[in-house]
Motif scaffolding. Sequence first.
Motif, PDB file in Angstrom:
ATOM      1  N   TYR A  95       0.709  44.098  10.393  1.00  0.00           N
ATOM      2  CA  TYR A  95      -0.597  43.854   9.829  1.00  0.00           C
ATOM      3  C   TYR A  95      -1.576  45.388  10.100  1.00  0.00           C
ATOM      4  N   CYS A  96      -2.029  45.792   8.988  1.00  0.00           N
ATOM      5  CA  CYS A  96      -2.808  47.043   9.282  1.00  0.00           C
ATOM      6  C   CYS A  96      -4.101  46.981   8.207  1.00  0.00           C
ATOM      7  N   ILE A  97      -5.005  47.439   8.463  1.00  0.00           N
ATOM      8  CA  ILE A  97      -6.225  47.578   7.511  1.00  0.00           C
ATOM      9  C   ILE A  97      -6.484  48.826   7.053  1.00  0.00           C
ATOM     10  N   ASN A  98      -5.709  49.918   7.426  1.00  0.00           N
ATOM     11  CA  ASN A  98      -5.681  51.203   7.455  1.00  0.00           C
ATOM     12  C   ASN A  98      -5.070  51.663   6.243  1.00  0.00           C
ATOM     13  N   GLY A  99      -5.469  52.873   5.578  1.00  0.00           N
ATOM     14  CA  GLY A  99      -4.856  53.386   4.657  1.00  0.00           C
ATOM     15  C   GLY A  99      -3.967  54.762   4.524  1.00  0.00           C
ATOM     16  N   CYS A 100      -3.420  54.723   5.684  1.00  0.00           N
ATOM     17  CA  CYS A 100      -2.643  56.026   6.010  1.00  0.00           C
ATOM     18  C   CYS A 100      -1.345  56.161   5.069  1.00  0.00           C
ATOM     19  N   VAL A 101      -1.354  57.364   4.050  1.00  0.00           N
ATOM     20  CA  VAL A 101      -0.813  57.362   2.903  1.00  0.00           C
ATOM     21  C   VAL A 101       0.817  57.752   3.403  1.00  0.00           C
ATOM     22  N   TYR A 102       1.053  58.101   4.620  1.00  0.00           N
ATOM     23  CA  TYR A 102       2.520  58.267   5.038  1.00  0.00           C
ATOM     24  C   TYR A 102       3.330  57.115   5.698  1.00  0.00           C
ATOM     25  N   CYS A 103       2.563  55.962   5.771  1.00  0.00           N
ATOM     26  CA  CYS A 103       2.952  54.840   6.610  1.00  0.00           C
ATOM     27  C   CYS A 103       3.049  53.773   5.731  1.00  0.00           C
ATOM     28  N   PRO A 104       4.295  52.946   5.850  1.00  0.00           N
ATOM     29  CA  PRO A 104       4.485  51.787   4.733  1.00  0.00           C
ATOM     30  C   PRO A 104       3.718  50.657   5.207  1.00  0.00           C
ATOM     31  N   TYR A 105       3.025  50.621   6.492  1.00  0.00           N
ATOM     32  CA  TYR A 105       2.175  49.597   6.826  1.00  0.00           C
ATOM     33  C   TYR A 105       0.945  49.726   6.422  1.00  0.00           C
ATOM     34  N   HIS A 106       0.615  50.700   5.691  1.00  0.00           N
ATOM     35  CA  HIS A 106      -0.908  50.821   5.174  1.00  0.00           C
ATOM     36  C   HIS A 106      -1.282  49.578   4.148  1.00  0.00           C
ATOM     37  N   ALA A 107      -2.703  49.322   4.151  1.00  0.00           N
ATOM     38  CA  ALA A 107      -2.852  47.844   3.699  1.00  0.00           C
ATOM     39  C   ALA A 107      -2.453  47.830   2.225  1.00  0.00           C
ATOM     40  N   THR A 141       1.600  48.356  17.217  1.00  0.00           N
ATOM     41  CA  THR A 141       0.892  47.609  16.254  1.00  0.00           C
ATOM     42  C   THR A 141       0.136  48.117  15.535  1.00  0.00           C
ATOM     43  N   GLY A 142      -0.047  47.737  14.201  1.00  0.00           N
ATOM     44  CA  GLY A 142      -0.845  48.218  13.325  1.00  0.00           C
ATOM     45  C   GLY A 142      -2.280  47.857  13.859  1.00  0.00           C
ATOM     46  N   GLU A 143      -3.250  48.310  13.068  1.00  0.00           N
ATOM     47  CA  GLU A 143      -4.816  48.060  13.639  1.00  0.00           C
ATOM     48  C   GLU A 143      -5.112  46.914  12.527  1.00  0.00           C
ATOM     49  N   ASP A 144      -5.704  45.858  13.308  1.00  0.00           N
ATOM     50  CA  ASP A 144      -6.154  44.757  12.484  1.00  0.00           C
ATOM     51  C   ASP A 144      -6.895  43.954  13.342  1.00  0.00           C
ATOM     52  N   GLN A 200      -2.110  61.962  16.887  1.00  0.00           N
ATOM     53  CA  GLN A 200      -3.289  62.443  16.189  1.00  0.00           C
ATOM     54  C   GLN A 200      -2.916  62.539  14.563  1.00  0.00           C
ATOM     55  N   GLU A 201      -1.512  62.633  14.581  1.00  0.00           N
ATOM     56  CA  GLU A 201      -0.974  62.737  12.892  1.00  0.00           C
ATOM     57  C   GLU A 201      -1.355  64.131  12.667  1.00  0.00           C
ATOM     58  N   THR A 202      -2.613  64.527  12.203  1.00  0.00           N
ATOM     59  CA  THR A 202      -2.716  65.999  12.153  1.00  0.00           C
ATOM     60  C   THR A 202      -4.147  66.329  12.567  1.00  0.00           C
ATOM     61  N   PRO A 216     -10.564  51.904   9.437  1.00  0.00           N
ATOM     62  CA  PRO A 216     -11.443  52.681  10.527  1.00  0.00           C
ATOM     63  C   PRO A 216     -10.682  53.891  11.208  1.00  0.00           C
ATOM     64  N   LYS A 217      -9.328  54.227  10.657  1.00  0.00           N
ATOM     65  CA  LYS A 217      -8.929  55.407  11.290  1.00  0.00           C
ATOM     66  C   LYS A 217      -9.221  56.503  10.546  1.00  0.00           C
ATOM     67  N   SER A 218      -9.773  56.118   9.411  1.00  0.00           N
ATOM     68  CA  SER A 218     -10.593  57.205   8.472  1.00  0.00           C
ATOM     69  C   SER A 218     -11.349  58.334   9.432  1.00  0.00           C
ATOM     70  N   ALA A 359      10.781  48.067   8.182  1.00  0.00           N
ATOM     71  CA  ALA A 359      10.457  49.125   9.295  1.00  0.00           C
ATOM     72  C   ALA A 359       9.303  50.270   8.931  1.00  0.00           C
ATOM     73  N   GLN A 360       8.971  50.843  10.102  1.00  0.00           N
ATOM     74  CA  GLN A 360       7.913  51.767   9.982  1.00  0.00           C
ATOM     75  C   GLN A 360       8.410  53.178   9.586  1.00  0.00           C
ATOM     76  N   PHE A 361       9.541  53.236  10.049  1.00  0.00           N
ATOM     77  CA  PHE A 361      10.303  54.596   9.344  1.00  0.00           C
ATOM     78  C   PHE A 361      11.760  54.159   9.443  1.00  0.00           C
TER      79      PHE A 361
HETATM   80 FE1  SF4 Z   1      -1.499  51.389  10.107  1.00  0.00          FE
HETATM   81 FE2  SF4 Z   1      -0.651  52.998  12.026  1.00  0.00          FE
HETATM   82 FE3  SF4 Z   1       0.741  52.816   9.893  1.00  0.00          FE
HETATM   83 FE4  SF4 Z   1      -1.849  54.059   9.737  1.00  0.00          FE
HETATM   84  S1  SF4 Z   1       0.255  54.603  10.981  1.00  0.00           S
HETATM   85  S2  SF4 Z   1      -0.855  52.199   8.414  1.00  0.00           S
HETATM   86  S3  SF4 Z   1      -2.806  52.698  11.598  1.00  0.00           S
HETATM   87  S4  SF4 Z   1       0.478  51.250  11.327  1.00  0.00           S
END
Ligand code: SF4
Length: 472
Positions: A95-107, A141-144, A200-202, A216-218, A359-361
């Motif tokens: 579960y994740c409330i972020n919108g990271c464009v490179y991660c399949p867990y994005h909200a 974990t994702g951020e939620d 840090q990602e970038t 919040p990660k933004s 999977a996350q990746f």
């Molecule tokens: Fe959520 Fe982390 Fe994926 Fe970003 S990288 S969408 S914070 S699980």
Amino acid sequence: MYDVHSPKATEFIDHQEILDTLAYAAKNKDNKELVRSLIQRARDCKGLTHREAALLLECNDPELIEEMYQVAREIKQKFYGNRIVMFAPLYLSNYCINGCVYCPYHAKNKHIRRKKLTQDEIRQEVIALQDMGHKRLALETGEDPKNNPIEYVLESIKTIYSIKHKNGAIRRVNVNIAATTVENYRKLKEAGIGTYILFQETYNKESYEALHPTGPKSDYAYHTEAMDRAMEAGIDDVGCGVLFGLETYRYDFVGILMHAEHLEARFGVGPHTISVPRICPADDIDTADFTNAVPDEIFQKIIAVIRIAVPYTGMIISTRESVSCRKKVLDLGISQISGGSRTSVGGYVEKESPEENSAQFDVSDTRSLDEVVNWLLELGYIPSFCTACYREGRTGDRFMSLVKSGQIANCCHPNALMTLKEYLEDYASEDTKKKGLALIERELKNIERDKTREICERNLKEIESGKRDFRF
Ligand code: SF4
Ligand code: SF4
């Protein structure tokens, strides 16, 4: 204005300083004499500045690159020998409330299966991991705040440490959760975590904001200053990383070294580990959308130069990378690898079909832990399940001073042999056991101190007769 001591993200990761560093590297990359003098100086194992390291990374001369690799190998050998520490990730919740464009867990990804493990499911996962032979985990974990509040993470850590199944035990739980408050970092410290990991990602603020449009990660500053808050809270082992491929590798390479310099300058301790993931395919993520992909040769060079620049920092590579890539970078600087990993929530108990992939990746190295251990043994490495330092209170500057003086090897080497022996007794296939026992026999001779060797030999016998958990 660049200030390595500043608590402000935009000052210790100053954009202009990175641009100036890259310009300096581009201007001097053909100055063989200068490059060679830096390689020579790196042999003293005192590290290099971000500017010096950037110049090495930029140099394209094949002969000089080979010299860099040689020094990286020497440093690796000096501080880490032929030991490779094993770990596995454990995904608690996606579960994740972020919108990271490179991660399949994005909200916004509505077709991925969301799952959060109950404490009972965590128990099952941990038993499965213990039955493979793992002793060291990285929690993810994702951020939620609703689904994965800090209380859930703390309860999960308690559950994990409490499970004793057959001879199994998870002895070190590293934690990779979203940037949080000093108060929450204190709670993690009290829960007995090993390393707090946050990628840090970038480091490029503009790219960071584009890649993290919501959630919040933004907040670039809050994320980038997270390690400072963790250290203020008393967590002195932190693990940094960037996701290579999001930005130009040159920018993030300089950024991560500046971050390490900042932590060292402000807290007296640099990062405990640096992870070097590269972007890879996953559900809802097409790597073709990312134009900064890092080719293998550059990736190897990045690892070698990080090894040279921060000799005391462990380096981690995951199963994102293929077997052949993992093999190449082992002797250039990697000190920890994951094995037998599942990157989905509940993946150690429940095998998913490709259609329900959560999977996350995508894992590239899909071998079992036993296969990875066997492979390392064949290559002449000692797979180590050691978790001794944090349990002996060797963390932060105490740990770093032992590493810097080279004394830590007096603990790492026998600990590697004893924990490998536990693995061979409890979990290994026949073939792995045979290879492992032969390697232990050979490696015992490399323990320099007679007293240490004697204790180690005695403990190895005790392990054979059923005792566990010896450590220096
Ligand atoms: Fe959520 Fe982390 Fe994926 Fe970003 S990288 S969408 S914070 S699980
Ligand atoms: Fe790591 Fe410490 Fe064990 Fe060495 S002795 S492998 S540094 S935990």
